[in-house]
Design a protein around this motif. Structure first.
Motif, PDB file in Angstrom:
ATOM      1  N   THR A   1       0.827  -1.209   0.000  1.00 54.57           N
ATOM      2  CA  THR A   1       0.000   0.000   0.000  1.00 54.57           C
ATOM      3  C   THR A   1       0.857   1.252   0.000  1.00 54.57           C
ATOM      4  N   LYS A   2       2.176   1.098   0.118  1.00 54.14           N
ATOM      5  CA  LYS A   2       3.097   2.221   0.128  1.00 54.14           C
ATOM      6  C   LYS A   2       4.014   2.141  -1.092  1.00 54.14           C
ATOM      7  N   PRO A   3       4.668   3.249  -1.481  1.00 54.37           N
ATOM      8  CA  PRO A   3       5.593   3.208  -2.629  1.00 54.37           C
ATOM      9  C   PRO A   3       6.624   2.096  -2.470  1.00 54.37           C
TER      10      PRO A   3
ATOM     11  N   GLU B   1      -4.585  -2.779 -11.676  1.00 52.66           N
ATOM     12  CA  GLU B   1      -4.166  -1.562 -10.975  1.00 52.66           C
ATOM     13  C   GLU B   1      -2.720  -1.712 -10.549  1.00 52.66           C
TER      14      GLU B   1
ATOM     15  N   PRO C   1       1.056  -0.740  -8.890  1.00 46.02           N
ATOM     16  CA  PRO C   1       1.467  -0.198  -7.600  1.00 46.02           C
ATOM     17  C   PRO C   1       2.058   1.201  -7.755  1.00 46.02           C
ATOM     18  N   ARG C   2       2.205   1.873  -6.659  1.00 45.31           N
ATOM     19  CA  ARG C   2       2.919   3.151  -6.667  1.00 45.31           C
ATOM     20  C   ARG C   2       4.392   2.864  -6.447  1.00 45.31           C
TER      21      ARG C   2
ATOM     22  N   GLU D   1       7.089   8.144  -3.796  1.00 44.12           N
ATOM     23  CA  GLU D   1       6.269   9.112  -3.067  1.00 44.12           C
ATOM     24  C   GLU D   1       6.134  10.397  -3.869  1.00 44.12           C
TER      25      GLU D   1
ATOM     26  N   ASP E   1       5.454  12.778  -6.823  1.00 46.02           N
ATOM     27  CA  ASP E   1       4.523  12.650  -7.945  1.00 46.02           C
ATOM     28  C   ASP E   1       5.223  12.729  -9.294  1.00 46.02           C
TER      29      ASP E   1
ATOM     30  N   GLU F   1       7.038   9.524  -9.951  1.00 47.05           N
ATOM     31  CA  GLU F   1       6.026   8.504 -10.245  1.00 47.05           C
ATOM     32  C   GLU F   1       5.535   8.612 -11.679  1.00 47.05           C
TER      33      GLU F   1
ATOM     34  N   THR G   1       7.584   6.958 -14.460  1.00 49.67           N
ATOM     35  CA  THR G   1       7.590   5.496 -14.555  1.00 49.67           C
ATOM     36  C   THR G   1       6.407   4.961 -15.359  1.00 49.67           C
ATOM     37  N   ARG G   2       5.508   5.830 -15.768  1.00 50.38           N
ATOM     38  CA  ARG G   2       4.279   5.382 -16.425  1.00 50.38           C
ATOM     39  C   ARG G   2       4.261   5.821 -17.885  1.00 50.38           C
TER      40      ARG G   2
ATOM     41  N   ASP H   1       0.111  -4.620 -15.130  1.00 52.80           N
ATOM     42  CA  ASP H   1       0.215  -3.169 -14.994  1.00 52.80           C
ATOM     43  C   ASP H   1       0.405  -2.560 -16.381  1.00 52.80           C
TER      44      ASP H   1
END
Length: 237
Positions: free
Chosen positions: A11-13, A37, A39-40, A43, A45, A48, A51-52, A132
């Motif tokens: 639930t965390k990065p 869905e 994962p992150r 932290e 933004d 993050e 990476t997408r 993912d």
């Protein structure tokens, strides 16, 4: 806390957690979580966001580069038939590079904090979260960095006129690889060879992760003896 006692909180990065697993990382990363869905990772933004990548960015960014490098070869005196042959040579070189990177780099054994972290960002995240959709293709910035040594090697092994066409073929192979890889995870092929490739690749993810390193082709798995064994069929009584 020792590596044996450490557990990842999904639930965390994740990126800066997985390194703490030590030798347990290999077992953890090859136990997939099948969820659309993702994962992150970070932290932050902005980190993050980097990476997408949506899959269609790959052809939009790189097909114009392929056309331009091919046109450079033609302007330097390479004939269209010669350019076609050089393009195919580049494609073949890519298939070997695809296999080699997947087998020896993306599946390297790691156990230290930073090697676990690097492996997770490069490929481990894909095995942990195979569905993912935003981390199935390489971000263009990462691909551009990898293109530098690839171009250098081709330039050393060929002539100034032929190098751009070979490079174009290798880059075309990469685009085909990334788009194929996305389709094998999220597409629903109805005919061959796509159905075979999908079964072949998902077999690598969920049954024999130490075999079947080809994505666009099983050619080099055949050559180097890394074909996965055929699934056992139950005998009817």
């Amino acid at each position: 806390m020792s590596a044996k006692d450490f557990s990842v909180d999904i639930t965390k990065p994740l990126v800066f957690q997985v390194g703490h697993l030590g030798e347990a990382y290999q077992e953890w990363v090859h136990q997939p979580i099948v969820s659309k869905e993702g994962p992150r990772f970070f932290e932050n933004d902005f980190m993050e966001l980097l990476t997408r990548t949506v899959w269609w960015v790959v052809p939009i960014v790189w097909l114009p580069v392929i056309c331009w490098t091919l046109s450079v070869a033609l302007r330097m005196g390479v004939s269209p038939p010669e350019a076609a042959v050089l393009l195919l040579i580049g494609l073949l070189i890519w298939t070997l590079l695809e296999y080699s990177l997947h087998r020896f780099f993306f599946h390297m054994y790691t156990k230290t904090y930073w090697t676990n972290t690097l492996h997770y960002m490069l490929h481990g995240c894909h095995h942990k979260h195979p569905m993912d959709a935003l981390r199935l293709v390489f971000p263009p910035a990462a691909t551009a960095i990898l293109c530098i040594p690839f171009w250098g090697l081709i330039r050393l092994a060929s002539t100034p006129a032929t190098a751009p066409a070979i490079f174009a073929g290798g880059l075309l192979g990469y685009v085909m690889y990334d788009c194929t890889h996305y389709y094998l995870h999220h597409g629903s092929p109805s005919g061959q060879p796509a159905k075979h490739l999908k079964r072949y690749h998902l077999n690598h993810h969920f049954r024999v992760q130490s075999k079947g390193f080809g994505i666009t082709s099983s050619l080099w798995d055949v050559v180097f003896g890394t074909l996965p064994p055929a699934p056992k069929t139950q005998k009817s009584s």
